[in-house]
Design a protein around this motif. Structure first.
Motif, PDB file in Angstrom:
ATOM      1  N   HIS A 190       4.645   0.290  10.792  1.00  0.00           N
ATOM      2  CA  HIS A 190       4.066  -1.005  10.418  1.00  0.00           C
ATOM      3  C   HIS A 190       4.091  -1.233   8.910  1.00  0.00           C
ATOM      4  N   PRO A 191       3.520  -0.351   8.072  1.00  0.00           N
ATOM      5  CA  PRO A 191       3.630  -0.591   6.622  1.00  0.00           C
ATOM      6  C   PRO A 191       5.073  -0.601   6.127  1.00  0.00           C
ATOM      7  N   LEU A 192       5.937   0.174   6.765  1.00  0.00           N
ATOM      8  CA  LEU A 192       7.354   0.123   6.389  1.00  0.00           C
ATOM      9  C   LEU A 192       7.924  -1.270   6.616  1.00  0.00           C
ATOM     10  N   GLN A 193       7.619  -1.854   7.764  1.00  0.00           N
ATOM     11  CA  GLN A 193       8.149  -3.181   8.080  1.00  0.00           C
ATOM     12  C   GLN A 193       7.519  -4.264   7.224  1.00  0.00           C
TER      13      GLN A 193
ATOM     14  N   VAL B 278       4.868  -3.022  -7.753  1.00  0.00           N
ATOM     15  CA  VAL B 278       3.473  -3.022  -7.310  1.00  0.00           C
ATOM     16  C   VAL B 278       3.366  -3.617  -5.908  1.00  0.00           C
ATOM     17  N   LEU B 279       4.071  -4.716  -5.664  1.00  0.00           N
ATOM     18  CA  LEU B 279       4.006  -5.412  -4.375  1.00  0.00           C
ATOM     19  C   LEU B 279       4.470  -4.516  -3.238  1.00  0.00           C
ATOM     20  N   TYR B 280       5.632  -3.904  -3.385  1.00  0.00           N
ATOM     21  CA  TYR B 280       6.174  -3.098  -2.288  1.00  0.00           C
ATOM     22  C   TYR B 280       5.358  -1.823  -2.073  1.00  0.00           C
ATOM     23  N   ALA B 281       4.894  -1.228  -3.179  1.00  0.00           N
ATOM     24  CA  ALA B 281       4.049  -0.035  -3.053  1.00  0.00           C
ATOM     25  C   ALA B 281       2.737  -0.379  -2.357  1.00  0.00           C
ATOM     26  N   ALA B 282       2.143  -1.515  -2.726  1.00  0.00           N
ATOM     27  CA  ALA B 282       0.893  -1.935  -2.089  1.00  0.00           C
ATOM     28  C   ALA B 282       1.110  -2.240  -0.608  1.00  0.00           C
ATOM     29  N   ALA B 283       2.250  -2.819  -0.273  1.00  0.00           N
ATOM     30  CA  ALA B 283       2.551  -3.090   1.128  1.00  0.00           C
ATOM     31  C   ALA B 283       2.633  -1.783   1.922  1.00  0.00           C
ATOM     32  N   LEU B 284       3.217  -0.765   1.339  1.00  0.00           N
ATOM     33  CA  LEU B 284       3.328   0.531   2.008  1.00  0.00           C
ATOM     34  C   LEU B 284       1.962   1.205   2.166  1.00  0.00           C
ATOM     35  N   CYS B 285       1.049   0.905   1.250  1.00  0.00           N
ATOM     36  CA  CYS B 285      -0.271   1.552   1.259  1.00  0.00           C
ATOM     37  C   CYS B 285      -1.375   0.655   1.799  1.00  0.00           C
ATOM     38  N   HIS B 286      -1.057  -0.523   2.300  1.00  0.00           N
ATOM     39  CA  HIS B 286      -2.080  -1.550   2.513  1.00  0.00           C
ATOM     40  C   HIS B 286      -3.147  -1.171   3.536  1.00  0.00           C
ATOM     41  N   ASP B 287      -2.861  -0.255   4.453  1.00  0.00           N
ATOM     42  CA  ASP B 287      -3.858   0.149   5.455  1.00  0.00           C
ATOM     43  C   ASP B 287      -4.566   1.457   5.118  1.00  0.00           C
ATOM     44  N   MET B 288      -4.243   2.045   3.999  1.00  0.00           N
ATOM     45  CA  MET B 288      -4.740   3.391   3.722  1.00  0.00           C
ATOM     46  C   MET B 288      -6.249   3.448   3.512  1.00  0.00           C
TER      47      MET B 288
ATOM     48  N   TYR C 250      -2.616  10.455  -6.466  1.00  0.00           N
ATOM     49  CA  TYR C 250      -1.237  10.184  -6.026  1.00  0.00           C
ATOM     50  C   TYR C 250      -0.422   9.432  -7.069  1.00  0.00           C
ATOM     51  N   HIS C 251      -1.004   9.182  -8.250  1.00  0.00           N
ATOM     52  CA  HIS C 251      -0.275   8.693  -9.425  1.00  0.00           C
ATOM     53  C   HIS C 251       0.332   7.304  -9.256  1.00  0.00           C
ATOM     54  N   LEU C 252      -0.261   6.461  -8.414  1.00  0.00           N
ATOM     55  CA  LEU C 252       0.214   5.088  -8.300  1.00  0.00           C
ATOM     56  C   LEU C 252      -0.455   4.222  -9.363  1.00  0.00           C
ATOM     57  N   ASP C 253       0.214   3.156  -9.728  1.00  0.00           N
ATOM     58  CA  ASP C 253      -0.297   2.244 -10.740  1.00  0.00           C
ATOM     59  C   ASP C 253      -1.655   1.674 -10.301  1.00  0.00           C
ATOM     60  N   PRO C 254      -2.604   1.522 -11.229  1.00  0.00           N
ATOM     61  CA  PRO C 254      -3.907   0.940 -10.869  1.00  0.00           C
ATOM     62  C   PRO C 254      -3.802  -0.414 -10.180  1.00  0.00           C
ATOM     63  N   GLU C 255      -2.761  -1.185 -10.494  1.00  0.00           N
ATOM     64  CA  GLU C 255      -2.586  -2.485  -9.840  1.00  0.00           C
ATOM     65  C   GLU C 255      -2.295  -2.324  -8.353  1.00  0.00           C
ATOM     66  N   VAL C 256      -1.635  -1.246  -7.987  1.00  0.00           N
ATOM     67  CA  VAL C 256      -1.386  -0.978  -6.566  1.00  0.00           C
ATOM     68  C   VAL C 256      -2.715  -0.778  -5.854  1.00  0.00           C
ATOM     69  N   TYR C 257      -3.563   0.027  -6.454  1.00  0.00           N
ATOM     70  CA  TYR C 257      -4.895   0.257  -5.877  1.00  0.00           C
ATOM     71  C   TYR C 257      -5.671  -1.048  -5.760  1.00  0.00           C
ATOM     72  N   GLU C 258      -5.628  -1.891  -6.783  1.00  0.00           N
ATOM     73  CA  GLU C 258      -6.376  -3.149  -6.774  1.00  0.00           C
ATOM     74  C   GLU C 258      -5.913  -4.057  -5.636  1.00  0.00           C
ATOM     75  N   VAL C 259      -4.607  -4.145  -5.431  1.00  0.00           N
ATOM     76  CA  VAL C 259      -4.080  -4.986  -4.344  1.00  0.00           C
ATOM     77  C   VAL C 259      -4.501  -4.425  -2.993  1.00  0.00           C
ATOM     78  N   VAL C 260      -4.374  -3.111  -2.827  1.00  0.00           N
ATOM     79  CA  VAL C 260      -4.755  -2.485  -1.553  1.00  0.00           C
ATOM     80  C   VAL C 260      -6.241  -2.693  -1.289  1.00  0.00           C
ATOM     81  N   LYS C 261      -7.058  -2.549  -2.321  1.00  0.00           N
ATOM     82  CA  LYS C 261      -8.498  -2.754  -2.167  1.00  0.00           C
ATOM     83  C   LYS C 261      -8.800  -4.194  -1.758  1.00  0.00           C
TER      84      LYS C 261
ATOM     85  N   LEU D 204      -2.020 -11.751  -1.771  1.00  0.00           N
ATOM     86  CA  LEU D 204      -1.747 -12.826  -0.820  1.00  0.00           C
ATOM     87  C   LEU D 204      -0.435 -12.570  -0.075  1.00  0.00           C
ATOM     88  N   LEU D 205       0.585 -12.153  -0.800  1.00  0.00           N
ATOM     89  CA  LEU D 205       1.889 -11.872  -0.172  1.00  0.00           C
ATOM     90  C   LEU D 205       1.790 -10.696   0.799  1.00  0.00           C
ATOM     91  N   VAL D 206       1.084  -9.648   0.403  1.00  0.00           N
ATOM     92  CA  VAL D 206       0.919  -8.491   1.289  1.00  0.00           C
ATOM     93  C   VAL D 206       0.186  -8.892   2.564  1.00  0.00           C
TER      94      VAL D 206
END
Length: 310
Positions: free
Chosen positions: A86-89, A108-118, A135-146, A173-175
């Motif tokens: 699912h996150p892959l798709q 950031v967008l694609y990484a957040a999409a991969l992590c969005h359910d974590m 896991y050394h991801l950008d803080p913006e990735v965390y913010e989007v996932v949150k 919004l895109l994620v």
């Protein structure tokens, strides 16, 4: 842009720090996700998207052992799909939309999409901040996932606030729209009431969110329009099929009730006929019993008479 060798060395250092235990995945299930996984892997390497390249094996490892409700049949054997598909798709949908974002925003967008359910599904001890710290991801990735993480116990007001915050961040919004566009493909696996609930939520929050993007984020409007059309058409189709199935189910229920009533009437009629038959048999038996008694009396008298004559 850094060379591929520099990119690969940086990625390998990150993955080594994360550790094999975290990244472990059931290899016997890889064939079910291979196409999407390798597509994203190649795209991330080609475009030097370090967050995406890190999030890819991380999502595979952290979701290891979890499965979707969907199944896949191969050589007459039914397999449960690994949840990570699912996150892959969701990520692949966004990549293929070719949204005009900066290199950093894409990463950031694609990484957040991969992590969005974590944060919702993984028992993090630090509320998901592990994505940055461990896991050394950008803080913006965390913010989007949150932002896209939804608690199961949201009140109606909290839910509205949740979607309002998402609309204020175009990557979130895109994620969220891509997530919904992928999930509506799987509505046939949900119960009738869940489909109605899902469709209602989509119309209350997701379609207005897409309209908001049209007005406030013109640079991503084309991508949002594609996602909205897909969500709209699939939810409408799902609701139509569910309503038709619901009507058929009710019609069958009414017919079944009619048959039960007919069956009860027939049983009552049969019971009455059976009871009447028993009464007739009892009456016949009583007549025969009376004949036997009188006949026995005549026989006795005849015998006595014969005995007297002798």
């Amino acid at each position: 842009m850094e060379s591929y060798l520099e990119f690969e060395e940086k990625l390998n250092r990150r993955l080594e720090e994360i550790g094999e235990d975290t990244l472990h995945f059931e290899e016997s299930e890889f064939w079910m996700i291979q196409s999407d996984y390798e597509f994203i892997e190649y795209y991330a390497a080609k475009n030097r998207l370090i967050n995406t390249a890190t999030a890819l094996p991380l999502a595979r490892g952290l979701h290891n052992g979890d499965h979707r409700k969907s199944t896949l049949i191969r050589n007459d054997i039914t397999y449960r799909l690994p949840y990570v598909i699912h996150p892959l798709q969701v990520a692949r949908i966004l990549i293929e939309l070719n949204i005009p974002l900066s290199h950093h925003e894409q990463d950031v967008l694609y990484a957040a999409a991969l992590c969005h359910d974590m944060i919702e599904d993984i028992p993090f001890l630090n509320h998901g901040k592990e994505l940055m710290v461990q896991y050394h991801l950008d803080p913006e990735v965390y913010e989007v996932v949150k932002l896209v993480t939804k608690r199961k116990d949201f009140t109606e007001d909290e839910e509205r606030e949740h979607f309002r915050h998402i609309m204020e961040n175009r990557l979130a919004l895109l994620v969220k729209l891509s997530d919904r566009s992928n999930n509506v493909e799987d509505l046939y696996n949900r119960s009738l009431w869940k489909v109605h609930e899902y469709v209602g939520e989509t119309r209350r929050f997701f379609l207005p969110m897409a309209d908001y993007a049209d007005e406030h984020y013109p640079d991503i409007a084309s991508a949002v329009a594609i996602l909205r059309d897909k969500i709209h058409s699939l939810t409408d189709a799902a609701e139509f099929l569910v309503d038709r199935y619901d009507r058929q189910e009710k019609e069958l229920k009414y017919r079944l009730d009619d048959l039960r009533r007919e069956n009860d009437a027939l049983r009552a009629k049969w019971k009455a006929m059976w009871t009447e038959g028993l009464r007739e048999e009892d009456g016949g038996a009583a007549d025969l019993g009376g004949a036997d008694a009188s006949g026995g009396g005549r026989g006795t008298a005849f015998g006595q008479g014969g005995g007297a004559k002798i």
